[in-house]
Design an enzyme around this catalytic site. Structure first.
Site, PDB file in Angstrom:
ATOM      1  N   ASP A   8       0.851  -1.186   0.000  1.00 24.37           N
ATOM      2  CA  ASP A   8       0.000   0.000   0.000  1.00 24.37           C
ATOM      3  C   ASP A   8       0.892   1.243   0.000  1.00 24.37           C
ATOM      4  O   ASP A   8       2.113   1.151  -0.165  1.00 24.37           O
ATOM      5  CB  ASP A   8      -0.985  -0.028   1.177  1.00 24.37           C
ATOM      6  CG  ASP A   8      -0.341   0.161   2.537  1.00 24.37           C
ATOM      7  OD1 ASP A   8       0.891   0.378   2.624  1.00 24.37           O
ATOM      8  OD2 ASP A   8      -1.084   0.098   3.536  1.00 24.37           O
ATOM      9  N   CYS A  65       2.585  -3.580   4.198  1.00 24.15           N
ATOM     10  CA  CYS A  65       1.786  -2.400   4.534  1.00 24.15           C
ATOM     11  C   CYS A  65       2.444  -1.747   5.743  1.00 24.15           C
ATOM     12  O   CYS A  65       3.617  -1.997   6.007  1.00 24.15           O
ATOM     13  CB  CYS A  65       0.311  -2.750   4.773  1.00 24.15           C
ATOM     14  SG  CYS A  65      -0.025  -3.783   6.224  1.00 24.15           S
ATOM     15  N   THR A  67       2.027  -2.188   9.073  1.00 22.61           N
ATOM     16  CA  THR A  67       2.443  -3.175  10.079  1.00 22.61           C
ATOM     17  C   THR A  67       2.661  -4.568   9.506  1.00 22.61           C
ATOM     18  O   THR A  67       3.266  -5.412  10.153  1.00 22.61           O
ATOM     19  CB  THR A  67       1.388  -3.308  11.194  1.00 22.61           C
ATOM     20  OG1 THR A  67       0.178  -3.809  10.619  1.00 22.61           O
ATOM     21  CG2 THR A  67       1.151  -1.981  11.896  1.00 22.61           C
ATOM     22  N   HIS A  98       8.488 -24.959   8.689  1.00 23.94           N
ATOM     23  CA  HIS A  98       7.479 -25.704   9.441  1.00 23.94           C
ATOM     24  C   HIS A  98       6.055 -25.488   8.945  1.00 23.94           C
ATOM     25  O   HIS A  98       5.226 -26.386   9.080  1.00 23.94           O
ATOM     26  CB  HIS A  98       7.527 -25.330  10.921  1.00 23.94           C
ATOM     27  CG  HIS A  98       8.786 -25.730  11.591  1.00 23.94           C
ATOM     28  ND1 HIS A  98       9.018 -25.497  12.926  1.00 23.94           N
ATOM     29  CD2 HIS A  98       9.911 -26.348  11.127  1.00 23.94           C
ATOM     30  CE1 HIS A  98      10.213 -25.944  13.247  1.00 23.94           C
ATOM     31  NE2 HIS A  98      10.779 -26.468  12.176  1.00 23.94           N
ATOM     32  N   HIS A 133       5.665 -31.962   9.997  1.00 26.41           N
ATOM     33  CA  HIS A 133       5.000 -30.665   9.847  1.00 26.41           C
ATOM     34  C   HIS A 133       3.825 -30.731   8.872  1.00 26.41           C
ATOM     35  O   HIS A 133       2.907 -29.929   8.952  1.00 26.41           O
ATOM     36  CB  HIS A 133       5.997 -29.601   9.391  1.00 26.41           C
ATOM     37  CG  HIS A 133       7.167 -29.478  10.304  1.00 26.41           C
ATOM     38  ND1 HIS A 133       7.067 -28.950  11.568  1.00 26.41           N
ATOM     39  CD2 HIS A 133       8.465 -29.863  10.142  1.00 26.41           C
ATOM     40  CE1 HIS A 133       8.250 -28.992  12.150  1.00 26.41           C
ATOM     41  NE2 HIS A 133       9.114 -29.554  11.315  1.00 26.41           N
TER      42      HIS A 133
END
Length: 146
Positions: A8, A65, A67, A98, A133
């Site tokens: 963004d 973005c 965060t 994993h 996994h």
């Protein structure tokens, strides 16, 4: 290998630095992010990256973005995406090893460009281990399919 990258308006500088870094490492890049500083909506770009990965247009994706949280939430709404937000290299590496993550997200307001490069490198250089996994990855994907 082709990497889709989306961002963004908060992450233009970081996206450009990561694109250059990826190109220097020999990756092909599909730039799906904005280059305009005008305010825009991160879900648009998270979805674009997710769709590029699940369609096979790209092998993996990176979403940025402010965060990393919002854009990763949007990417994770695309069926087949396992996006993770990482603010340091160790989590990025283990998310591939994993969890078989296929989209990496981070925040331009949380980490610096050099850290973003280190996170990207650890993520791209790690390989999914499968084995024990796989059962857990299958469980996550089963949730999506219900």
């Amino acid at each position: 290998m082709k990497i889709a990258i989306g961002n963004d308006h908060t992450a233009i500088e970081m996206k450009n630095a990561i694109v250059d870094h990826l190109l220097e490492r020999g990756f092909d890049v599909l730039n799906l992010g904005t280059d305009s500083p005008e305010s825009c909506d991160y879900p648009v770009y998270g979805e674009k990256v997710g769709r590029a990965v699940v369609s096979g247009e790209a092998d993996l994706g990176i979403a940025i973005c402010g965060t990393g949280v919002g854009i990763s939430l949007a990417a994770n709404k695309v069926k087949g995406i396992r996006a993770c937000v990482c603010s340091e290299p160790y989590t990025a590496k283990l998310s591939r090893m994993h969890n078989d993550s296929n989209v990496l997200a981070f925040g331009a307001r949380v980490i610096g460009i050099e850290m973003a490069k280190m996170i990207t490198d650890e993520w791209l250089d790690a390989e999914y281990q499968g084995g024990r996994h796989q059962r857990r990855v299958d469980m996550v994907m089963d949730i999506e399919n219900r």
